[in-house]
Design a protein around this motif. Structure first.
Motif, PDB file in Angstrom:
ATOM      1  N   THR A  39     -12.647 -50.582  29.849  1.00 17.24           N
ATOM      2  CA  THR A  39     -11.587 -49.910  30.597  1.00 17.24           C
ATOM      3  C   THR A  39     -11.849 -48.414  30.634  1.00 17.24           C
ATOM      4  O   THR A  39     -10.995 -47.597  30.283  1.00 17.24           O
ATOM      5  N   SER A  73      -4.104 -40.327  35.658  1.00 18.01           N
ATOM      6  CA  SER A  73      -2.732 -40.723  35.324  1.00 18.01           C
ATOM      7  C   SER A  73      -2.282 -41.975  36.060  1.00 18.01           C
ATOM      8  O   SER A  73      -1.388 -42.684  35.579  1.00 18.01           O
ATOM      9  N   THR A  74      -2.896 -42.282  37.214  1.00 20.93           N
ATOM     10  CA  THR A  74      -2.467 -43.442  37.996  1.00 20.93           C
ATOM     11  C   THR A  74      -3.546 -44.506  38.162  1.00 20.93           C
ATOM     12  O   THR A  74      -3.261 -45.586  38.683  1.00 20.93           O
ATOM     13  N   GLU A 112      -5.827 -47.595  37.792  1.00 21.94           N
ATOM     14  CA  GLU A 112      -5.628 -48.881  37.128  1.00 21.94           C
ATOM     15  C   GLU A 112      -6.767 -49.230  36.176  1.00 21.94           C
ATOM     16  O   GLU A 112      -6.648 -50.164  35.379  1.00 21.94           O
ATOM     17  N   GLU A 117      -4.461 -43.072  15.815  1.00 22.78           N
ATOM     18  CA  GLU A 117      -5.519 -43.327  16.788  1.00 22.78           C
ATOM     19  C   GLU A 117      -6.838 -42.728  16.330  1.00 22.78           C
ATOM     20  O   GLU A 117      -7.889 -43.360  16.407  1.00 22.78           O
ATOM     21  N   ASP A 138      -6.914 -48.613  30.189  1.00 25.81           N
ATOM     22  CA  ASP A 138      -5.784 -49.082  29.401  1.00 25.81           C
ATOM     23  C   ASP A 138      -4.986 -47.854  28.964  1.00 25.81           C
ATOM     24  O   ASP A 138      -5.455 -46.713  29.063  1.00 25.81           O
ATOM     25  N   GLU A 139      -3.778 -48.065  28.466  1.00 23.91           N
ATOM     26  CA  GLU A 139      -2.895 -46.931  28.209  1.00 23.91           C
ATOM     27  C   GLU A 139      -3.387 -46.048  27.063  1.00 23.91           C
ATOM     28  O   GLU A 139      -3.209 -44.834  27.078  1.00 23.91           O
ATOM     29  N   GLU A 140      -4.020 -46.641  26.077  1.00 24.57           N
ATOM     30  CA  GLU A 140      -4.527 -45.839  24.956  1.00 24.57           C
ATOM     31  C   GLU A 140      -5.649 -44.912  25.424  1.00 24.57           C
ATOM     32  O   GLU A 140      -5.669 -43.720  25.110  1.00 24.57           O
ATOM     33  N   SER A 141      -6.581 -45.452  26.219  1.00 24.45           N
ATOM     34  CA  SER A 141      -7.670 -44.630  26.752  1.00 24.45           C
ATOM     35  C   SER A 141      -7.121 -43.539  27.661  1.00 24.45           C
ATOM     36  O   SER A 141      -7.548 -42.379  27.599  1.00 24.45           O
ATOM     37  N   ARG A 142      -6.173 -43.903  28.521  1.00 21.18           N
ATOM     38  CA  ARG A 142      -5.587 -42.933  29.435  1.00 21.18           C
ATOM     39  C   ARG A 142      -4.951 -41.776  28.665  1.00 21.18           C
ATOM     40  O   ARG A 142      -5.123 -40.612  29.018  1.00 21.18           O
ATOM     41  N   ARG A 143      -4.222 -42.090  27.603  1.00 19.23           N
ATOM     42  CA  ARG A 143      -3.545 -41.054  26.815  1.00 19.23           C
ATOM     43  C   ARG A 143      -4.556 -40.094  26.185  1.00 19.23           C
ATOM     44  O   ARG A 143      -4.355 -38.872  26.206  1.00 19.23           O
TER      45      ARG A 143
END
Length: 325
Positions: free
Chosen positions: A181, A200-201, A203, A30, A206-211
């Motif tokens: 996102t 964490s919740t 919407e 990443e 996106d999952e990469e940004s959230r991580r």
């Protein structure tokens, strides 16, 4: 007590360590991808400006265009990518004209209340952004945050940050907007403050940004647009929080809006003065280079005040109207 996996050299390996290694590998990928993307975006901005200068002034090489950008940015104390973005964004001078912005008026910088900046002397962009970020973090009661400014094509570019790790700052060095996102991209699109109560919740991400956000220790965030007098975002300040958020009070939202509007007005003034001064200097130097000569003697030593130089050429006192945006 769990034994260290390294104490059994003949074992095939601990599954938890294998998962950790795989996770670290993903993070490194990443970081590498983000670094490559950021270098490409930065290079594209400079390259686009070089192409414009090459065509506009019939320069001999791309290196000449690059040198003009670099030397002008150093001379006028403006970041090179800011100058390059302005070359792309601002309509060019009339062909053959001595001045890029004839008849340009000048105004004093707008006030910056509650930022702790001495109004009796000219403030520089880094000082304003640092003070503005500090103000937002004070109001939102956190020590993590970042400032972004708008660049071409609706992109937000990271300018300052505090309390955030290298992975975060690399990954979010450039944020696309609209359809981004991220809270900052969404706030820019909506032209309003945006609170993400729980990363964490939410919407939005996106999952990469959230991580990446969660790994930086940010469980919630709040984005404040820096808007010009027409309500158009010229930048964004985001606060990041170690705990989920509830809604801010009306008083805090009002204080953040006041800061966003004040800093946005100042940024608008900065673009109409400092940035256009740099473009005018670039035009003068590029015209000299195109003629096969060297820049005029004014390019050595301290630069003359652009308003005074322009006034001397026009035979006026420099008090003209019609600032080009």
């Amino acid at each position: 007590m769990r034994e260290s996996p390294h104490s059994h050299s003949g074992d095939p390996g601990d599954p938890e360590d294998e998962r950790r290694d795989q996770g670290d590998g993903a993070v490194r990928r990443e970081e590498s991808d983000a670094g490559s993307r950021n270098r490409l975006l930065a290079r594209d901005a400079i390259s686009a400006a070089q192409d414009i200068l090459l065509e506009r002034y019939r320069l001999t090489s791309a290196q000449t265009a690059f040198d003009l950008l670099r030397e002008t940015s150093q001379r006028l104390n403006i970041k090179m990518y800011t100058l390059a973005d302005a070359v792309v964004r601002v309509p060019g001078p009339v062909p053959g004209a001595d001045l890029w912005f004839p008849g340009r008026g000048r105004s004093a910088p707008p006030s910056l209340p509650r930022l702790g900046i001495d109004q009796d002397r000219p403030a520089r962009l880094p000082e304003v952004l640092k003070a503005a970020m500090r103000r937002v973090l004070d109001v939102t009661e956190t020590d993590m945050g970042n400032v972004q400014l708008t660049a071409g094509n609706g992109v937000l570019r990271l300018e300052r940050h505090t309390g955030l790790d290298r992975q975060f700052t690399d990954f979010f060095a450039f944020v696309g907007s609209p359809n981004s996102t991220t809270s900052c991209g969404y706030a820019a699109q909506q032209r309003r403050q945006v609170t993400v109560r729980d990363v964490s919740t939410a919407e939005l991400f996106d999952e990469e940004s959230r991580r990446v956000i969660l790994r930086a220790g940010s469980l919630a965030c709040h984005s404040v647009p820096l808007v010009n007098p027409h309500g158009v975002p010229l930048g964004m300040i985001s606060s990041h929080h170690a705990r989920p958020l509830t809604d801010f009070s009306a008083a805090r939202i009002g204080a953040l809006q006041e800061t966003g509007a004040a800093v946005g007005r100042w940024l608008s003034w900065y673009r109409r003065t400092t940035v256009l001064d740099a473009l005018e200097e670039l035009h003068r130097r590029a015209t000299g280079a195109a003629c096969g000569g060297r820049p005029s003697p004014a390019s050595s030593g301290a630069a003359p005040e652009p308003a005074a130089r322009d006034a001397a050429r026009r035979g006026t006192d420099g008090r003209t109207e019609g600032v080009r945006p």
